[in-house]
Design a protein around this motif. Structure first.
Motif, PDB file in Angstrom:
ATOM      1  N   PRO A  78       0.843  -1.198   0.000  1.00 12.82           N
ATOM      2  CA  PRO A  78       0.000   0.000   0.000  1.00 12.82           C
ATOM      3  C   PRO A  78       0.884   1.256   0.000  1.00 12.82           C
ATOM      4  N   LEU A  79       0.806   2.052  -1.047  1.00 15.66           N
ATOM      5  CA  LEU A  79       1.660   3.215  -1.206  1.00 15.66           C
ATOM      6  C   LEU A  79       0.826   4.449  -1.542  1.00 15.66           C
ATOM      7  N   ALA A  80       1.243   5.584  -0.984  1.00 18.46           N
ATOM      8  CA  ALA A  80       0.577   6.862  -1.232  1.00 18.46           C
ATOM      9  C   ALA A  80       1.541   7.811  -1.922  1.00 18.46           C
ATOM     10  N   LEU A  81       0.980   8.860  -2.537  1.00 16.68           N
ATOM     11  CA  LEU A  81       1.774   9.866  -3.239  1.00 16.68           C
ATOM     12  C   LEU A  81       1.509  11.230  -2.599  1.00 16.68           C
ATOM     13  N   HIS A  82       2.580  11.878  -2.145  1.00 21.86           N
ATOM     14  CA  HIS A  82       2.472  13.100  -1.344  1.00 21.86           C
ATOM     15  C   HIS A  82       3.410  14.157  -1.899  1.00 21.86           C
ATOM     16  N   LEU A  83       2.948  15.408  -1.954  1.00 25.46           N
ATOM     17  CA  LEU A  83       3.767  16.529  -2.411  1.00 25.46           C
ATOM     18  C   LEU A  83       4.270  17.267  -1.182  1.00 25.46           C
ATOM     19  N   ASP A  84       5.602  17.393  -1.053  1.00 23.70           N
ATOM     20  CA  ASP A  84       6.215  17.803   0.211  1.00 23.70           C
ATOM     21  C   ASP A  84       6.850  19.187   0.144  1.00 23.70           C
ATOM     22  N   HIS A  85       6.795  19.896   1.276  1.00 26.13           N
ATOM     23  CA  HIS A  85       7.461  21.195   1.447  1.00 26.13           C
ATOM     24  C   HIS A  85       7.141  22.163   0.307  1.00 26.13           C
ATOM     25  N   VAL A  86       5.854  22.332   0.060  1.00 25.41           N
ATOM     26  CA  VAL A  86       5.406  23.227  -1.007  1.00 25.41           C
ATOM     27  C   VAL A  86       5.290  24.646  -0.464  1.00 25.41           C
ATOM     28  N   GLU A  87       6.038  25.562  -1.044  1.00 25.73           N
ATOM     29  CA  GLU A  87       5.939  26.975  -0.700  1.00 25.73           C
ATOM     30  C   GLU A  87       5.272  27.769  -1.819  1.00 25.73           C
ATOM     31  N   SER A  88       5.321  27.251  -3.025  1.00 21.00           N
ATOM     32  CA  SER A  88       4.781  27.930  -4.198  1.00 21.00           C
ATOM     33  C   SER A  88       3.280  27.671  -4.351  1.00 21.00           C
ATOM     34  N   GLY A  89       2.513  28.749  -4.491  1.00 19.02           N
ATOM     35  CA  GLY A  89       1.084  28.601  -4.747  1.00 19.02           C
ATOM     36  C   GLY A  89       0.816  27.887  -6.059  1.00 19.02           C
ATOM     37  N   GLU A  90       1.661  28.129  -7.047  1.00 19.95           N
ATOM     38  CA  GLU A  90       1.492  27.484  -8.346  1.00 19.95           C
ATOM     39  C   GLU A  90       1.652  25.970  -8.229  1.00 19.95           C
ATOM     40  N   LEU A  91       2.665  25.545  -7.439  1.00 21.65           N
ATOM     41  CA  LEU A  91       2.876  24.106  -7.266  1.00 21.65           C
ATOM     42  C   LEU A  91       1.739  23.490  -6.452  1.00 21.65           C
ATOM     43  N   LEU A  92       1.257  24.190  -5.448  1.00 23.09           N
ATOM     44  CA  LEU A  92       0.105  23.707  -4.683  1.00 23.09           C
ATOM     45  C   LEU A  92      -1.070  23.432  -5.618  1.00 23.09           C
ATOM     46  N   ARG A  93      -1.333  24.360  -6.509  1.00 25.15           N
ATOM     47  CA  ARG A  93      -2.473  24.213  -7.416  1.00 25.15           C
ATOM     48  C   ARG A  93      -2.264  23.095  -8.439  1.00 25.15           C
ATOM     49  N   ALA A  94      -0.999  22.704  -8.654  1.00 24.27           N
ATOM     50  CA  ALA A  94      -0.710  21.620  -9.606  1.00 24.27           C
ATOM     51  C   ALA A  94      -0.861  20.240  -8.981  1.00 24.27           C
ATOM     52  N   ALA A  95      -0.995  20.169  -7.652  1.00 22.49           N
ATOM     53  CA  ALA A  95      -0.979  18.879  -6.957  1.00 22.49           C
ATOM     54  C   ALA A  95      -2.132  17.987  -7.373  1.00 22.49           C
ATOM     55  N   HIS A  96      -3.335  18.497  -7.322  1.00 23.14           N
ATOM     56  CA  HIS A  96      -4.501  17.667  -7.610  1.00 23.14           C
ATOM     57  C   HIS A  96      -4.513  17.166  -9.057  1.00 23.14           C
ATOM     58  N   PRO A  97      -4.285  18.031 -10.057  1.00 26.20           N
ATOM     59  CA  PRO A  97      -4.244  17.533 -11.439  1.00 26.20           C
ATOM     60  C   PRO A  97      -3.159  16.496 -11.683  1.00 26.20           C
ATOM     61  N   ALA A  98      -2.067  16.565 -10.891  1.00 25.12           N
ATOM     62  CA  ALA A  98      -0.965  15.621 -11.081  1.00 25.12           C
ATOM     63  C   ALA A  98      -1.180  14.302 -10.342  1.00 25.12           C
ATOM     64  N   GLY A  99      -2.298  14.158  -9.645  1.00 25.29           N
ATOM     65  CA  GLY A  99      -2.619  12.887  -9.022  1.00 25.29           C
ATOM     66  C   GLY A  99      -2.283  12.762  -7.549  1.00 25.29           C
ATOM     67  N   PHE A 100      -1.868  13.844  -6.914  1.00 29.84           N
ATOM     68  CA  PHE A 100      -1.546  13.792  -5.489  1.00 29.84           C
ATOM     69  C   PHE A 100      -2.824  13.867  -4.653  1.00 29.84           C
ATOM     70  N   GLY A 101      -2.843  13.105  -3.564  1.00 33.02           N
ATOM     71  CA  GLY A 101      -3.965  13.174  -2.643  1.00 33.02           C
ATOM     72  C   GLY A 101      -3.652  13.974  -1.407  1.00 33.02           C
ATOM     73  N   SER A 102      -2.394  14.426  -1.287  1.00 36.00           N
ATOM     74  CA  SER A 102      -1.988  15.149  -0.084  1.00 36.00           C
ATOM     75  C   SER A 102      -0.831  16.088  -0.399  1.00 36.00           C
ATOM     76  N   VAL A 103      -0.734  17.144   0.405  1.00 37.62           N
ATOM     77  CA  VAL A 103       0.308  18.156   0.232  1.00 37.62           C
ATOM     78  C   VAL A 103       0.775  18.619   1.604  1.00 37.62           C
ATOM     79  N   MET A 104       2.090  18.787   1.758  1.00 31.12           N
ATOM     80  CA  MET A 104       2.626  19.496   2.912  1.00 31.12           C
ATOM     81  C   MET A 104       2.873  20.933   2.467  1.00 31.12           C
ATOM     82  N   PHE A 105       2.033  21.860   2.936  1.00 31.29           N
ATOM     83  CA  PHE A 105       2.189  23.274   2.600  1.00 31.29           C
ATOM     84  C   PHE A 105       3.066  23.908   3.659  1.00 31.29           C
ATOM     85  N   ASP A 106       4.176  24.486   3.229  1.00 26.75           N
ATOM     86  CA  ASP A 106       5.198  24.954   4.166  1.00 26.75           C
ATOM     87  C   ASP A 106       5.296  26.479   4.178  1.00 26.75           C
ATOM     88  N   ALA A 107       4.664  27.088   5.176  1.00 26.21           N
ATOM     89  CA  ALA A 107       4.775  28.535   5.390  1.00 26.21           C
ATOM     90  C   ALA A 107       5.556  28.819   6.664  1.00 26.21           C
TER      91      ALA A 107
END
Length: 285
Positions: A78-107
């Motif tokens: 069982p494996l998950a796909l996670h987008l980590d240490h995102v500071e860019s709003g543009e990259l945050l918005r790209a997460a869902h279309p790219a197939g990620f179910g989770s994001v670490m938003f780093d402010a």
């Protein structure tokens, strides 16, 4: 096997009193090694791609994300796909279309009030799209581009009362906290504050995340999970294993030019490292 959500893996581990490890993916070999290590350990794992890794690949998220997702789907673990240490709003918005179910938003580099505002906006946006959102409070040192920072310096560690207020104000699903570890450590000498971990667990209603776990000794990781840490992030330890095998192979076989000759043992070394970290996170029956 279909991709599993990070939130699902974290919730299951929390209920069981276990931890779940999230390993950084930089190359295809990293993803393959994580899958192989998880299969060998018969444990779930999270493949996470950081903003720094995306930057390394020319700012293009989709190719690496697609490769990691394909590896995960082909695995029996069982494996998950996670987008980590995102500071860019543009990259945050790209997460869902790219197939990620989770994001670490780093402010976390921002002052507290600005961190709360930015994170609350990211959470609101992410939840509307079904994303599970992790954030960070406190200052976990060792980040690329950040100033040198002592993990034991006054004011660095996460305050439990502030953490409780932060979670309430932002609505995050998990919280990364500063308790004595640091990113990018190549020796395993970090000393965690286990009493603080326990106080944070009591104060904060969401799962806790330990960043910089590559520098934490085995027994300290076990104690951290027992004290309340759930998601355990590992990155540098894989790179140390990978690079060590490449160096050793090329030192012994100086004429080799086919990268497969040294990438295979490097990938196998990362898989062993993955399996080892996963073995630390299961609560005894």
């Amino acid at each position: 096997m279909a991709l599993v959500g990070t939130g699902e893996l974290v919730a299951s581990a929390r209920v069981a009193g276990d931890g779940v490890a999230a390993f950084n993916v930089i190359t295809l070999e990293h993803a393959e090694a994580i899958a192989a290590g998880a299969e060998a350990a018969a444990r779930p794992a999270i493949l996470q791609i950081s903003e720094n890794a995306v930057r390394f690949h020319g700012g293009r998220l989709a190719p690496l994300a697609a490769a990691a997702a394909a590896v995960a789907r082909a695995s029996s673990a069982p494996l998950a796909l996670h987008l980590d240490h995102v500071e860019s709003g543009e990259l945050l918005r790209a997460a869902h279309p790219a197939g990620f179910g989770s994001v670490m938003f780093d402010a976390s580099r921002l002052p507290y009030a600005e961190n709360v505002k930015a994170t609350a906006e990211a959470v609101r946006w992410g939840h509307e799209r079904g994303l599970w959102i992790e954030a960070e409070l406190g200052r976990v040192g060792g980040k690329e581009g950040g100033p040198p920072q002592d993990a034991h310096a006054p004011g660095v560690r996460t305050d439990p009362a502030e953490a409780a207020a932060y979670v309430a104000e932002t609505g995050v699903d998990a919280l990364a906290v500063a308790v004595g570890s640091s990113h990018a450590m190549t020796d395993r000498t970090a000393a965690l504050d286990h009493g603080l971990i326990a106080r944070l667990r009591e104060a904060v209603p969401v799962p806790l995340v330990l960043h910089g776990s590559s520098g934490v000794p085995d027994e300290q990781i076990r104690r951290a999970v027992a004290a309340g840490m759930v998601k355990i992030n590992v990155g540098t330890a894989l790179n140390t294993a990978f690079t060590g095998e490449v160096r050793a192979h090329l030192a012994e076989h100086a004429a080799v030019v086919d990268p497969r000759k040294y990438l295979r043992p490097a990938r196998e070394a990362m898989a062993r490292t993955v399996a080892h970290f996963l073995s630390l996170l299961h609560a005894p029956a």
